[in-house]
Design an enzyme around this catalytic site. Structure first.
Site, PDB file in Angstrom:
ATOM      1  N   GLY A 194      11.089  35.661  -0.810  1.00  0.00           N
ATOM      2  CA  GLY A 194      11.602  35.525  -1.981  1.00  0.00           C
ATOM      3  C   GLY A 194      10.094  34.420  -2.607  1.00  0.00           C
ATOM      4  O   GLY A 194       9.905  33.881  -2.042  1.00  0.00           O
ATOM      5  N   GLU A 205      11.507  29.377  -4.281  1.00  0.00           N
ATOM      6  CA  GLU A 205      11.922  27.830  -4.031  1.00  0.00           C
ATOM      7  C   GLU A 205      10.295  27.490  -3.504  1.00  0.00           C
ATOM      8  O   GLU A 205       9.688  26.614  -3.453  1.00  0.00           O
ATOM      9  CB  GLU A 205      12.758  27.853  -2.966  1.00  0.00           C
ATOM     10  CG  GLU A 205      14.204  27.845  -3.559  1.00  0.00           C
ATOM     11  CD  GLU A 205      15.797  27.816  -3.855  1.00  0.00           C
ATOM     12  OE1 GLU A 205      16.385  27.283  -3.242  1.00  0.00           O
ATOM     13  OE2 GLU A 205      15.376  28.938  -3.248  1.00  0.00           O
ATOM     14  N   GLY A 247      19.647  26.959 -12.901  1.00  0.00           N
ATOM     15  CA  GLY A 247      20.466  26.236 -11.814  1.00  0.00           C
ATOM     16  C   GLY A 247      19.601  25.335 -11.429  1.00  0.00           C
ATOM     17  O   GLY A 247      19.786  24.543 -10.881  1.00  0.00           O
ATOM     18  N   PHE A 248      18.386  26.021 -11.094  1.00  0.00           N
ATOM     19  CA  PHE A 248      18.118  25.471  -9.700  1.00  0.00           C
ATOM     20  C   PHE A 248      18.815  24.897  -8.407  1.00  0.00           C
ATOM     21  O   PHE A 248      18.519  23.589  -8.039  1.00  0.00           O
ATOM     22  CB  PHE A 248      16.725  23.905 -10.327  1.00  0.00           C
ATOM     23  CG  PHE A 248      16.112  24.222 -11.293  1.00  0.00           C
ATOM     24  CD1 PHE A 248      14.727  25.132 -11.749  1.00  0.00           C
ATOM     25  CD2 PHE A 248      16.257  23.821 -12.718  1.00  0.00           C
ATOM     26  CE1 PHE A 248      14.206  26.172 -12.784  1.00  0.00           C
ATOM     27  CE2 PHE A 248      15.729  24.575 -13.965  1.00  0.00           C
ATOM     28  CZ  PHE A 248      14.315  25.339 -14.031  1.00  0.00           C
ATOM     29  N   GLY A 306      18.155  35.850  -3.056  1.00  0.00           N
ATOM     30  CA  GLY A 306      18.502  36.788  -4.387  1.00  0.00           C
ATOM     31  C   GLY A 306      18.637  38.552  -4.345  1.00  0.00           C
ATOM     32  O   GLY A 306      18.882  39.394  -3.746  1.00  0.00           O
ATOM     33  N   THR A 363      15.285  33.516 -13.640  1.00  0.00           N
ATOM     34  CA  THR A 363      14.302  33.916 -12.921  1.00  0.00           C
ATOM     35  C   THR A 363      13.493  35.854 -12.756  1.00  0.00           C
ATOM     36  O   THR A 363      12.168  36.120 -12.371  1.00  0.00           O
ATOM     37  CB  THR A 363      14.828  34.507 -10.768  1.00  0.00           C
ATOM     38  OG1 THR A 363      16.238  35.374 -11.341  1.00  0.00           O
ATOM     39  CG2 THR A 363      15.823  33.166 -10.706  1.00  0.00           C
TER      40      THR A 363
END
Ligand code: MOS
Length: 698
Positions: free
Chosen positions: A660, A663, A238-239, A510, A469
Site C-alpha cells: 500500500g 499511509e 478523507g484521510f 484498497g 488517491t
C-alpha cells in the site's frame, strides 16, 4: 503467488479522472443535481455534558421557507441505537459539546442556517471532563486495541534488562490532537422514495466506502441493505475521516423522512467538522530503551496513553509499531485510555503508526546519541531477521536498503559538515532521519465483475471509492494487465452500491484488495471465454484468500531524511529538504504513488510543525475551528520534497506484487523533522507540533 505480467502497471499513466476534476465536471456529493433540493443546517449543543430540557422552535418554524425542524424530542426513531456516535436525536442526553441536538430543513441553505440560529435550547448542565493528561487516575486498559491487536505485550523482564543496560533512554513524548480536514467537507444528499417492496433510501455521500456505509446505516433505519443505495464517484479526500459513516449521515437521512420525499442536502461547515467529522487522538507515550555498549537493544518499552470517548470506545494502537520495528532482548508495550466527554476519536492517516512512530523514532535518535552512534547505523544494528513475536519471515523488509539509499541520495555523509557550514549564517542547519513502516494488508470480501461489450471494450465493475488517491487509474491499469489488453480497452465503474461489493478505502488496503478481486475476475474470465469472448460474456470473482498472509509478515518500510533550518533569533523552523525512500512492493502507477507519498510526507511536516487541535477544558471543545487557527502546511511551508520507491516486488502480498502507498508516507516523518531540529539546535523536543518557544532553551 502467480503475478500479473506488468505492462501498463508500473507506468506513469495520467489520472483518468484528471480532466473531469480540472474542468469541474466531476460531481462531488453535495453537487449532485437533484430535483427540488432542500437544505439542512444542524443545531449543535453548546454545553459539554448534560441534557436538553426544552427546544423553542416556533420562531424557526414561522420563517418563510422552513420545511421542518427536528429536535431531540420529535425526531424519527432509529431501529438500532447501539452505536453511541450514530444514535443521534434519540434522547435528550448531551455527551459532548458540538453534538447534534436538532436541525432545520429549508428551501435554501441561508434560510436553514438562519432558522437554526433561531432555535433556543434550554439545558440541564452537568460538569464535563475533557482534560486529557497522563496523570489521570481513571486510565484503563481496553479489551484490545484497534485492528484487533492485544492491548499489552510482555516478552522478558524489561525492568531487569534496563537496570543492567550499558546505555538507557527514558523519556516521555506527546503528540497533539489533529483533525483530518480533507478539502471537501463531509457532505451528503439523502432521499427517500417509494419502492416496490418498501421505501428506498438513496445517499450521495462523501465516503471512503459505499458498501460499508450502507452496511452500517441500512439496519439503523430498519432497511434491508438492498433498499439503500450509496453513491460516491468522486471524493475530495478523507484521510480516514470518511472511512466510517458519522453522525451527519444519520442526521440527513432522518431529516429526509420529514420532507415528503424531497432530497435533503447537507454539508458540514469547516467549523462543524472540528466536532463532527473525525480526529486523531492526542497521545502521551513513555519510552524506555536499554542497549549494550554497541547499541544493540536489550530492552524496549513503549507505553501509550490515548484519548477515547464515553459515547464510543476508540483505542488507537500507538505502541504496536514498537512490536516489530527492531529486535530487542526484552520488550514491553501497553495502551491505556482516557475516556472523556468528547466526540469519538477516529482514523486519521496511519492511525497508530503515526503518533507511535513519532515517539519511537525520536527515542531511537536519543539512543544513537547516547551510544555515540550514527542514527542509521543504530537502526541497522537492530534489524530483526524475522517478525519478533511470531518468528515469521518478512515477505520483504528492506529497511536497511531504504536507509542506505536515502543516505546516499540525501548526502547524509556530509551531515556534520553541512551543519558546520551553516554555522556562520543566521540559520542553524541540521539533518535528521527516521524509519517508517505500515502493514501491507488485503481485506477480504471485494467482488469484481467483468463484461465484454460489443464495441470491444471490457466493463470492469467494483464498488470501490477513489478518495483522490488515484484508484480510478490504478484499477484500470490492473484490469488492463490482468486481461492482457491496452488501457483504453477498459471502462471502469466504481463508487456505487449497485456495483459488486467492495471494502473501504482504508488501511492502505484498497488497491491490494480491489486489485486482487479484479485479477481473479480477469483470470476467471479468460479461463471461461479465452481471448475471443462473445459480446455480453461476463464473469465475477472475489478477492481470493492469500495463503502467504499466514506464512509471512507483510509490511512496507521506508526512511525519511530531513534538512531543517532554524533561525538563530526567531527560532523559525524551515524544512528545507526532505526525502522519503520506500520499499512498498511493485508500484502500480509511479505518478499517483509518488503523489500519495509526497502527500503523506507533507502531512508529516504539518504534524511536526503546525497541526494542533486545541481543546479548552473549561468549555469542553476544540477552539481552533478553522484553517486560520488550525494551521495546515501550505506551499510556503514545503520546500524541496521528494519521494522515491526502491525497485521492489512483493510476491507474497498480492498478484500485483504491490503493497500500500496511502499511509506509510506520513509514518515517522514528524520524527525525522524533530531529529533534524535537534541536530541543528541541540534542543531535543519530545512533542509535536514543535513551536518556536520550544527551542528557546537552546
Ligand atoms: Mo485510513 S486513516 O486507514 O482511512
Amino acid at each position: 503467488m502467480t503475478l500479473v505480467d506488468p505492462k501498463v502497471i508500473g507506468t506513469s499513466a495520467e489520472r483518468l479522472d484528471a480532466h473531469d476534476k480540472v474542468t469541474g465536471s466531476a460531481l462531488y456529493a453535495f453537487e449532485y443535481p437533484v430535483e427540488q433540493p432542500t437544505y439542512l443546517h444542524p443545531i449543535l449543543s453548546t454545553i459539554g455534558r448534560g441534557r436538553v430540557r426544552a427546544m423553542h422552535t416556533a420562531d424557526a418554524e414561522a420563517l418563510d421557507g422552513v420545511l421542518a425542524v427536528l429536535t431531540v424530542f420529535d425526531a424519527p426513531r432509529l431501529a438500532d441505537t447501539s452505536d453511541g456516535e450514530l444514535a443521534i436525536l434519540q434522547d435528550p442526553e448531551v455527551h459532548f459539546r458540538g453534538q447534534f441536538v436538532g436541525a432545520v430543513v429549508a428551501e435554501t441553505p441561508e434560510v436553514a442556517r438562519h432558522g437554526a440560529s433561531l432555535v433556543r435550547v434550554d439545558y440541564d448542565v452537568e460538569s464535563h471532563d475533557t482534560d486529557f493528561h497522563s496523570g489521570r487516575d481513571d486510565l484503563y486498559a481496553p479489551e484490545d486495541v484497534n485492528a484487533g491487536f492485544p492491548t499489552d505485550t510482555e516478552d522478558g523482564d524489561v525492568d531487569a534488562a534496563l537496570a543492567a543496560a550499558a546505555v538507557t533512554v527514558d523519556q516521555v513524548y506527546s503528540t497533539a490532537m489533529e483533525h483530518n480536514n480533507p478539502m471537501e467537507p463531509h457532505a451528503a444528499i439523502a432521499r427517500w422514495t417509494p419502492g416496490g417492496s418498501g421505501p428506498v433510501l438513496t445517499l450521495h455521500d462523501s465516503t471512503q466506502g459505499v458498501h460499508s456505509v450502507r452496511q452500517t446505516l441500512a439496519p439503523m433505519f430498519g432497511l434491508e441493505v438492498e433498499q439503500m443505495r450509496v453513491i460516491a464517484p468522486y471524493v475530495g479526500g478523507g484521510f480516514g475521516s470518511k472511512g466510517l459513516p458519522h453522525a451527519h449521515d444519520v442526521l440527513v437521512v432522518l431529516a429526509a423522512q420529514r420532507v415528503d420525499g424531497r432530497p435533503v442536502k447537507f454539508a458540514l461547515t469547516r467549523q462543524q467538522m472540528f466536532a463532527l467529522s473525525a480526529y486523531r487522538t492526542p497521545t502521551v507515550q513513555h519510552i524506555r530503551l536499554g542497549a549494550d555498549a554497541d547499541g544493540r537493544l536489550t530492552a524496549l518499552s513503549h507505553e501509550a496513553i490515548v484519548q477515547s470517548a464515553k459515547i464510543k470506545e476508540f483505542a488507537e494502537q500507538a505502541a504496536v509499531p514498537s512490536r516489530l520495528m527492531y529486535s530487542a532482548g526484552t520488550r514491553y508495550t501497553t495502551h491505556r485510555l482516557a475516556s472523556l466527554d468528547v466526540p469519538a476519536p477516529s482514523w486519521m492517516r496511519a492511525p497508530g503508526e503515526t503518533p507511535g512512530m513519532f515517539a519511537a523514532e525520536v527515542a531511537m535518535d536519543e539512543l544513537a546519541e547516547a551510544c555515540g552512534l550514527d542514527p542509521i547505523e543504530l537502526r541497522i544494528r537492530n534489524e530483526p531477521d524475522v517478525y519478533p513475536s511470531t518468528g515469521r519471515p518478512w515477505s520483504g523488509r528492506r529497511l536497511t536498503d531504504c536507509l542506505r539509499e536515502g543516505a546516499r541520495r540525501f548526502g547524509w555523509a556530509d551531515r556534520d559538515a553541512t551543519a558546520r557550514a551553516g554555522s556562520d549564517s543566521e540559520w542553524q542547519v541540521g539533518m535528521g532521519v527516521a524509519s517508517a513502516t505500515y502493514p501491507a494488508n488485503t481485506s477480504p470480501g471485494s467482488v469484481a465483475r467483468i463484461v465484454y461489450e460489443s464495441d470491444g471494450t471490457y466493463t470492469v465493475q467494483i464498488g470501490s471509492v477513489d478518495i483522490g488517491t488515484g484508484a480510478w487509474t490504478a484499477l484500470t491499469q490492473i484490469a488492463a494487465d490482468a486481461l492482457g489488453c491496452p488501457l483504453d480497452a477498459i471502462v471502469l465503474q466504481i463508487g456505487d452500491t449497485n456495483l459488486p461489493s467492495a471494502t473501504v478505502a482504508g488501511g492502505s488496503t484498497g488497491t491490494s484488495s480491489w486489485g486482487s478481486a479484479i485479477v481473479a475476475a480477469a483470470r476467471a474470465f479468460r479461463d471461461q471465454y479465452g481471448t475471443s469472448p462473445a459480446p455480453g460474456a461476463a464473469t465475477s470473482a472475489g478477492t481470493p484468500d492469500n495463503p502467504d498472509a499466514d506464512k509471512f509478515a507483510l509490511h512496507s518500510f521506508g526512511a525519511h531524511f530531513v534538512e531543517a533550518h532554524v533561525h538563530r533569533d526567531t527560532c523559525e523552523i524551515r524544512v528545507e529538504r526532505m526525502l522519503g525512500v520506500f520499499a512498498i512492493g511493485r508500484v502500480i502507477n509511479t505518478r499517483t504513488v509518488r503523489s500519495q507519498l509526497l502527500g503523506g510526507m507533507t502531512m508529516g511536516i504539518s504534524m511536526a510543525l503546525h497541526e494542533s487541535s486545541v481543546n479548552d477544558p473549561r468549555f469542553g471543545h476544540v477552539v481552533t475551528q478553522d484553517l486560520a487557527s488550525y494551521h495546515v502546511s501550505t506551499h510556503a511551508d514545503i520546500r524541496y520534497l521528494d519521494a522515491v520507491c526502491l525497485d521492489d516486488v512483493d510476491e507474497h502480498a498480492n498478484p500485483m506484487g504491490s503493497k500500500g502507498a496511502g499511509e506509510i508516507g506520513i509514518v515517522g516523518a514528524a520524527a525525522a523533522v524533530a531529529n533534524a531540529v535537534r541536530h541543528a539546535t541541540g534542543v531535543r523536543v519530545r512533542k509535536v507540533p514543535i513551536h518556536l518557544d520550544d527551542l528557546l532553551p537552546g
